[in-house]
Design a protein around this motif. Structure first.
Motif, mmCIF file in Angstrom:
data_model
loop_
_atom_site.group_PDB
_atom_site.id
_atom_site.type_symbol
_atom_site.label_atom_id
_atom_site.label_comp_id
_atom_site.label_asym_id
_atom_site.label_seq_id
_atom_site.Cartn_x
_atom_site.Cartn_y
_atom_site.Cartn_z
ATOM 1 N N VAL A 199 47.823 44.525 30.150
ATOM 2 C CA VAL A 199 46.878 43.522 30.648
ATOM 3 C C VAL A 199 47.044 42.175 29.960
ATOM 4 O O VAL A 199 46.338 41.224 30.289
ATOM 5 N N PHE A 200 47.962 42.091 29.016
ATOM 6 C CA PHE A 200 48.173 40.827 28.315
ATOM 7 C C PHE A 200 48.557 39.720 29.290
ATOM 8 O O PHE A 200 48.056 38.595 29.198
ATOM 9 N N GLY A 201 49.432 40.028 30.230
ATOM 10 C CA GLY A 201 49.903 39.010 31.162
ATOM 11 C C GLY A 201 48.795 38.451 32.027
ATOM 12 O O GLY A 201 48.686 37.228 32.202
ATOM 13 N N ILE A 202 47.953 39.335 32.565
ATOM 14 C CA ILE A 202 46.836 38.876 33.396
ATOM 15 C C ILE A 202 45.883 38.028 32.566
ATOM 16 O O ILE A 202 45.393 36.987 33.012
ATOM 17 N N GLY A 203 45.614 38.464 31.335
ATOM 18 C CA GLY A 203 44.746 37.691 30.461
ATOM 19 C C GLY A 203 45.323 36.325 30.131
ATOM 20 O O GLY A 203 44.619 35.312 30.143
ATOM 21 N N MET A 204 46.635 36.277 29.848
ATOM 22 C CA MET A 204 47.273 34.999 29.541
ATOM 23 C C MET A 204 47.285 34.080 30.755
ATOM 24 O O MET A 204 47.059 32.872 30.636
ATOM 25 N N ILE A 229 42.079 48.058 36.034
ATOM 26 C CA ILE A 229 43.209 48.522 35.226
ATOM 27 C C ILE A 229 42.722 49.404 34.080
ATOM 28 O O ILE A 229 43.313 50.452 33.794
ATOM 29 N N ALA A 230 41.638 48.986 33.417
ATOM 30 C CA ALA A 230 41.134 49.741 32.266
ATOM 31 C C ALA A 230 40.705 51.149 32.666
ATOM 32 O O ALA A 230 41.030 52.130 31.979
ATOM 33 N N VAL A 231 39.991 51.271 33.772
ATOM 34 C CA VAL A 231 39.531 52.595 34.217
ATOM 35 C C VAL A 231 40.714 53.487 34.570
ATOM 36 O O VAL A 231 40.762 54.669 34.196
ATOM 37 N N SER A 232 41.689 52.942 35.264
ATOM 38 C CA SER A 232 42.856 53.731 35.667
ATOM 39 C C SER A 232 43.642 54.237 34.465
ATOM 40 O O SER A 232 44.015 55.419 34.385
ATOM 41 N N ASN A 253 38.819 41.757 24.733
ATOM 42 C CA ASN A 253 39.986 40.883 24.750
ATOM 43 C C ASN A 253 39.954 39.927 25.939
ATOM 44 O O ASN A 253 40.379 38.776 25.830
ATOM 45 N N PHE A 254 39.448 40.405 27.082
ATOM 46 C CA PHE A 254 39.347 39.549 28.257
ATOM 47 C C PHE A 254 38.391 38.386 27.998
ATOM 48 O O PHE A 254 38.723 37.222 28.233
ATOM 49 N N VAL A 255 37.180 38.693 27.524
ATOM 50 C CA VAL A 255 36.195 37.642 27.257
ATOM 51 C C VAL A 255 36.724 36.669 26.211
ATOM 52 O O VAL A 255 36.557 35.439 26.319
ATOM 53 N N MET A 256 37.391 37.199 25.186
ATOM 54 C CA MET A 256 37.934 36.358 24.125
ATOM 55 C C MET A 256 38.978 35.382 24.673
ATOM 56 O O MET A 256 38.965 34.187 24.345
ATOM 57 N N MET A 257 39.865 35.861 25.539
ATOM 58 C CA MET A 257 40.916 34.999 26.077
ATOM 59 C C MET A 257 40.339 33.952 27.023
ATOM 60 O O MET A 257 40.817 32.816 27.073
ATOM 61 N N ILE A 258 39.306 34.310 27.783
ATOM 62 C CA ILE A 258 38.651 33.354 28.663
ATOM 63 C C ILE A 258 38.042 32.211 27.845
ATOM 64 O O ILE A 258 38.178 31.025 28.170
ATOM 65 N N MET A 259 37.348 32.556 26.767
ATOM 66 C CA MET A 259 36.698 31.542 25.953
ATOM 67 C C MET A 259 37.712 30.650 25.249
ATOM 68 O O MET A 259 37.513 29.437 25.128
ATOM 69 N N ARG A 260 38.816 31.232 24.815
ATOM 70 C CA ARG A 260 39.849 30.413 24.186
ATOM 71 C C ARG A 260 40.481 29.469 25.199
ATOM 72 O O ARG A 260 40.823 28.328 24.869
ATOM 73 N N GLY A 261 40.653 29.941 26.435
ATOM 74 C CA GLY A 261 41.178 29.058 27.468
ATOM 75 C C GLY A 261 40.262 27.875 27.707
ATOM 76 O O GLY A 261 40.720 26.773 28.026
ATOM 77 N N ALA A 262 38.959 28.087 27.539
ATOM 78 C CA ALA A 262 37.981 27.009 27.703
ATOM 79 C C ALA A 262 37.906 26.106 26.481
ATOM 80 O O ALA A 262 37.185 25.113 26.489
ATOM 81 N N GLY A 263 38.659 26.449 25.436
ATOM 82 C CA GLY A 263 38.692 25.611 24.240
ATOM 83 C C GLY A 263 37.812 26.085 23.112
ATOM 84 O O GLY A 263 37.679 25.398 22.096
ATOM 85 N N ARG A 281 51.992 36.627 40.106
ATOM 86 C CA ARG A 281 53.276 35.944 39.943
ATOM 87 C C ARG A 281 53.515 35.506 38.509
ATOM 88 O O ARG A 281 54.631 35.598 38.006
ATOM 89 N N LYS A 282 52.484 35.021 37.849
ATOM 90 C CA LYS A 282 52.623 34.517 36.487
ATOM 91 C C LYS A 282 52.247 35.560 35.442
ATOM 92 O O LYS A 282 52.860 35.634 34.374
ATOM 93 N N GLY A 283 51.237 36.358 35.769
ATOM 94 C CA GLY A 283 50.766 37.336 34.789
ATOM 95 C C GLY A 283 51.694 38.510 34.614
ATOM 96 O O GLY A 283 51.908 38.981 33.496
ATOM 97 N N VAL A 284 52.257 39.000 35.723
ATOM 98 C CA VAL A 284 53.148 40.166 35.615
ATOM 99 C C VAL A 284 54.355 39.878 34.727
ATOM 100 O O VAL A 284 54.678 40.683 33.844
#
Length: 465
Positions: free
Chosen positions: A71-76, A108-111, A155-165, A251-254
């Motif tokens: 899930v790193f790619g989708i998060g990034m 993805i997490a549930v699967s 990790n998802f929430v953390m990456m979202i907040m970092r993207g927002a600065g 396209r970008k995350g994968v």
């Protein structure tokens, strides 16, 4: 977007070096906390449960890194999209990204949780986990799988907040998670009062509880503070599979996810090789990698910082700041990583002694460190350059570079060296692969067409001024 928030989180104005350091420090301190947490847990396991249990966690942790890579790619990709949107002043698109990517993470997490819990023994056997460590590793890994949703969520929430600065808020709640994990680990490992002694499984239980509590507290905090990216009832239309954003995430995350998968699968292939030399070698390698995780922290922090800073400036159309970000990132990373490498070299035996009691394992660990640690300075430079390149949406060449340096160079070379010269020669595959990686990355940065890449088909609105 409110002016107060813009002033607090905008990375498109002011001194770049100061912005990078102030943004990277919470990320670095967060990485330190996470590694310190893992280190303390490893000390409990290595010193009180034995070498087999320590080898088990080394194998299981490599699998967890593999799963986080999924899930790193989708998060990034989501992080970059949000950072570009913030730089362009497009709050609506930022919320669209949050809603769509959140659905991705949950699915993805549930699967993975279901499949991982069922197939944990087969996965560990396929890695040639030493027989004396297999039962320990299975118990540990299955419990970690149960808590994967919370781990992915945080990790998802953390990456979202970092993207927002905002890199500070995730760090504060990481403090909660780390404190809980450190306190709960000996409690669940050894038992106390009504709490049963669970052994190595107790370490996993403590981690899951800590992740869950931290995630819940973080979400409550964001809603009480009315964070501008929180999703309210009025924002429910954004919680859907937006075709344009889904296309960008895929396209970008994968490719970015595949890049991390290449790193993690190469680590699995490498530990598979080390496992063939027995539990002592595996424990020594695990301890050395615990130390190298600290060495990599400045690179990861600065790399994440330059990616967010560059993405916001790409959104704002400020390309001069993008290139200055690259130079400052390399300089800061070189100084910070070099200082840590020198510190570990000074206290090599003592540092390894925190994890290992067996003198043979300590000797192997010292040889690993003497050959590999300095090469992580090269790794750091590659990480910074790749972070800037990915900020535009150019992801295929960094993926190819990683594949060539690891799967075409390091893994074949390590197996060849082990067969011809024995275990000691294996470690030279690290500096050789890192050297090739830095040459390829810098070449693409200087001569490649990464500046023309886009995350979405529609061009972000450029910030005024």
């Amino acid at each position: 977007m409110s002016m107060a928030y813009k002033m607090n989180t905008s990375l498109t104005d002011g001194p770049i070096g100061k912005k990078l350091i102030l943004f990277a420090l919470p990320v670095l301190m967060g990485n330190v906390l996470q590694s310190l947490n893992g280190t303390i847990n490893a000390i409990w396991i290595g010193n009180f449960l034995g070498e087999s249990a320590f080898a088990a966690t080394s194998n299981a942790n490599n699998i967890m890194f593999f799963l986080l890579s999924l899930v790193f790619g989708i998060g990034m990709a989501a992080t970059i999209l949000i950072a570009q949107s913030v730089g362009a002043g497009d709050e609506q698109r930022a919320k669209r990204v949050v809603g769509t990517s959140a659905l991705f993470f949950i699915g993805i997490a549930v699967s993975i949780t279901v499949l991982g819990f069922i197939f944990s023994p087969l996965i560990l056997e396929g890695m040639h986990t030493p027989p004396d460590a297999l039962a320990f590793a299975t118990d540990y890994l299955r419990i970690i799988f149960i808590g994967l949703l919370f781990m992915y969520g945080y990790n998802f929430v953390m990456m979202i907040m970092r993207g927002a600065g905002d890199a500070k808020t995730p760090f504060y709640f990481l403090l909660i998670s780390t404190f809980l994990d450190i306190v709960l680990n000996p409690l669940f490992i050894f038992g106390l009062g009504p709490v049963p002694a669970l052994g190595i499984a107790g370490s996993a239980v403590a981690t899951v509880i800590a992740q869950f509590v931290s995630l819940v507290c973080l979400i409550i905090f964001l809603y009480r503070k009315k964070h501008f990216l929180r999703l309210t009832r009025a924002d429910l239309p954004y919680v859907r599979f937006d075709r344009a954003i889904i296309g960008s995430l895929v396209r970008k995350g994968v490719p970015m996810g595949l890049q991390m998968l290449i790193v993690s699968t190469s680590a699995l292939a490498f530990i598979n090789l080390v496992n063939s030399f027995g539990s002592v070698a595996t424990a020594a390698f695990g301890a050395a990698m615990q130390l190298s995780s600290y060495i990599q922290m400045p690179a990861m922090a600065i790399g994440g910082a330059v990616s967010t800073v560059a993405a916001q400036n790409v959104g704002a159309g400020k390309w001069d700041r993008v290139h200055k970000t690259t130079i400052m990132g390399i300089v800061i990373n070189f100084l910070m990583t070099g200082a840590l490498v020198g510190l570990i070299y000074l206290f090599n035996r003592q540092a390894l002694g925190l994890f290992l009691q067996d003198q043979a394992a300590i000797e192997i660990g010292m040889r690993i460190n003497s050959i590999t640690l300095w090469a992580f300075i090269l790794f750091g430079i590659t990480f910074v350059v790749s972070g800037v390149v990915r900020a535009t949406g150019a992801v295929m060449v960094p993926l190819l570079t990683t594949f060539l340096s690891l799967w075409c160079i390091r893994i074949p070379l390590s197996y060849y060296l082990s067969a011809k010269y024995g275990l000691d020669a294996v470690w030279w595959s690290f500096p050789i692969a890192f050297s090739i990686g830095i040459m390829l990355s810098i070449s693409y940065y200087v001569w490649g067409n990464w500046r023309n890449a886009k995350m979405l088909g529609d061009k972000p609105q450029q910030a005024a001024g």
